[in-house]
Design a protein around this motif. Structure first.
Motif, PDB file in Angstrom:
ATOM      1  N   ILE A  41       0.838  -1.206   0.000  1.00  0.00           N
ATOM      2  CA  ILE A  41       0.000   0.000   0.000  1.00  0.00           C
ATOM      3  C   ILE A  41       0.867   1.249   0.000  1.00  0.00           C
ATOM      4  O   ILE A  41       0.604   2.209  -0.735  1.00  0.00           O
ATOM      5  CB  ILE A  41      -0.943  -0.021   1.222  1.00  0.00           C
ATOM      6  CG1 ILE A  41      -1.949  -1.163   1.082  1.00  0.00           C
ATOM      7  CG2 ILE A  41      -1.668   1.318   1.381  1.00  0.00           C
ATOM      8  CD1 ILE A  41      -2.715  -1.456   2.349  1.00  0.00           C
ATOM      9  N   TYR A  42       1.910   1.241   0.804  1.00  0.00           N
ATOM     10  CA  TYR A  42       2.836   2.374   0.872  1.00  0.00           C
ATOM     11  C   TYR A  42       3.466   2.640  -0.491  1.00  0.00           C
ATOM     12  O   TYR A  42       3.505   3.782  -0.956  1.00  0.00           O
ATOM     13  CB  TYR A  42       3.909   2.070   1.914  1.00  0.00           C
ATOM     14  CG  TYR A  42       5.036   3.073   1.966  1.00  0.00           C
ATOM     15  CD1 TYR A  42       4.904   4.258   2.670  1.00  0.00           C
ATOM     16  CD2 TYR A  42       6.239   2.821   1.311  1.00  0.00           C
ATOM     17  CE1 TYR A  42       5.936   5.178   2.722  1.00  0.00           C
ATOM     18  CE2 TYR A  42       7.278   3.729   1.360  1.00  0.00           C
ATOM     19  CZ  TYR A  42       7.131   4.906   2.066  1.00  0.00           C
ATOM     20  OH  TYR A  42       8.161   5.816   2.101  1.00  0.00           O
ATOM     21  N   LYS A  43       3.938   1.581  -1.151  1.00  0.00           N
ATOM     22  CA  LYS A  43       4.586   1.745  -2.450  1.00  0.00           C
ATOM     23  C   LYS A  43       3.581   2.179  -3.524  1.00  0.00           C
ATOM     24  O   LYS A  43       3.899   3.004  -4.385  1.00  0.00           O
ATOM     25  CB  LYS A  43       5.269   0.443  -2.873  1.00  0.00           C
ATOM     26  CG  LYS A  43       6.530   0.128  -2.075  1.00  0.00           C
ATOM     27  CD  LYS A  43       7.202  -1.125  -2.612  1.00  0.00           C
ATOM     28  CE  LYS A  43       8.505  -1.413  -1.883  1.00  0.00           C
ATOM     29  NZ  LYS A  43       9.165  -2.644  -2.388  1.00  0.00           N
ATOM     30  N   THR A  44       2.382   1.607  -3.477  1.00  0.00           N
ATOM     31  CA  THR A  44       1.357   1.987  -4.456  1.00  0.00           C
ATOM     32  C   THR A  44       1.020   3.457  -4.348  1.00  0.00           C
ATOM     33  O   THR A  44       0.875   4.157  -5.358  1.00  0.00           O
ATOM     34  CB  THR A  44       0.076   1.145  -4.255  1.00  0.00           C
ATOM     35  OG1 THR A  44       0.391  -0.243  -4.396  1.00  0.00           O
ATOM     36  CG2 THR A  44      -0.986   1.513  -5.282  1.00  0.00           C
ATOM     37  N   PHE A  45       0.920   3.948  -3.116  1.00  0.00           N
ATOM     38  CA  PHE A  45       0.521   5.343  -2.896  1.00  0.00           C
ATOM     39  C   PHE A  45       1.626   6.318  -3.284  1.00  0.00           C
ATOM     40  O   PHE A  45       1.369   7.345  -3.911  1.00  0.00           O
ATOM     41  CB  PHE A  45       0.135   5.540  -1.431  1.00  0.00           C
ATOM     42  CG  PHE A  45      -0.513   6.863  -1.149  1.00  0.00           C
ATOM     43  CD1 PHE A  45      -1.889   6.997  -1.199  1.00  0.00           C
ATOM     44  CD2 PHE A  45       0.239   7.999  -0.834  1.00  0.00           C
ATOM     45  CE1 PHE A  45      -2.500   8.220  -0.947  1.00  0.00           C
ATOM     46  CE2 PHE A  45      -0.353   9.215  -0.582  1.00  0.00           C
ATOM     47  CZ  PHE A  45      -1.730   9.326  -0.645  1.00  0.00           C
TER      48      PHE A  45
END
Length: 291
Positions: free
Chosen positions: A248-252
């Motif tokens: 989620i962190y990388k996607t955002f």
């Protein structure tokens, strides 16, 4: 004594600043974040409502689905190992062995160390060993997985041990005495007396390790950063040891155009944790009623 109107006034004076801070710092960002999961945006001031498109994209994201199943496998493995280790260590330390207080402290200390620091420490340890075999955690998904499991067990087992020790100490001594009078051996006492009385502690520790494992982020970031990565048939880079929080962190943050998708993934992640927490509450109260 203060009169009733004054009491109400003082109550408001002390409560309102905290309530205002809670609303500004948590309630508003929480609901605004849910709204943003239905929007495309690069900054929160230029959000465009797109309905459920972000959620559809999240479930079509191969990396997100892969991280979900990897997280589930990690959670099942770590929950079983952490609770087994913590239970038997707590059992051993309640037998009255010499130096048990020192051992309790030693086992608990890793829980006080920050996740990022732990991740880098264990990364150096594992990679120093794996260097002899011409590999490292970022090149081998299997080693990366077990590295995370070992790190999690080392950090969490001591905390769960304390809860289990409290559970062992809460078992009435009369039950043990009655079991011995009836001729029960140590194995029978453990299975027929100790385990039933320990069920509240077992339930609490199980769901604590469950939620902690699902929310794991900083250790995953420091230890493997999700590597190794492989390119899927659709051309998407999929990281083999990437857990949900890190995905989620990388996607955002990796792409400004995918922030809405990352926000939707965050809401899905939140709902999973809420379901786990509600299940914990339900089972804990059920055990209390049965007791």
């Amino acid at each position: 004594m203060f009169r009733k109107p004054r009491r109400k006034l003082y109550f408001l004076i002390f409560v309102l600043p905290t309530l205002a801070a809670f609303i500004i710092g948590f309630v508003y960002p929480f609901f605004h974040g849910i709204y943003l999961s239905f929007c495309n945006f690069k900054t929160t001031s230029n959000a465009t409502f797109v309905g459920f498109d972000n959620y559809i994209a999240a479930f079509q994201n191969e990396g997100f689905i892969r991280s979900f199943w990897f997280t589930c496998l990690f959670v099942v493995t770590s929950v079983i190992l952490i609770n087994l280790i913590a239970f038997f260590v707590a059992y051993a330390l309640t037998l009255g062995i010499r130096g048990s207080n020192i051992f309790r402290t030693v086992f608990f200390v890793p829980n006080l160390i920050g996740g990022i620091i732990l991740g880098y420490i264990w990364q150096q340890i594992f990679n120093a060993i794996l260097k002899n075999y011409s590999t490292n955690l970022e090149l081998n998904a299997t080693f990366g997985f077990w590295g995370l499991v070992i790190l999690m067990c080392w950090q969490q087992a001591g905390y769960m041990m304390i809860i289990y020790i409290a559970g062992f100490q809460s078992v009435p001594a009369d039950l043990y005495e009655a079991a011995r009078i009836d001729g029960a051996n140590k194995k029978q006492v453990l299975s027929n007396v100790t385990l039933p009385m320990m069920m509240p502690s077992i339930t609490i520790c199980t769901f604590l390790t469950l939620t902690n494992s699902f929310k794991l982020f900083d250790q995953n970031l420091a230890l493997t950063n999700g590597a190794p990565g492989v390119v899927s048939e659709s051309g998407t880079m999929i990281y083999q040891t990437e857990m949900m929080a890190l995905n989620i962190y990388k996607t955002f943050y990796s792409n400004a155009n995918s922030r809405g998708v990352g926000q939707a993934e965050g809401v899905i992640f939140f709902l999973i944790v809420v379901v786990i927490a509600l299940a914990q509450l339900f089972l804990t109260r059920r055990k209390e009623v049965q007791a």
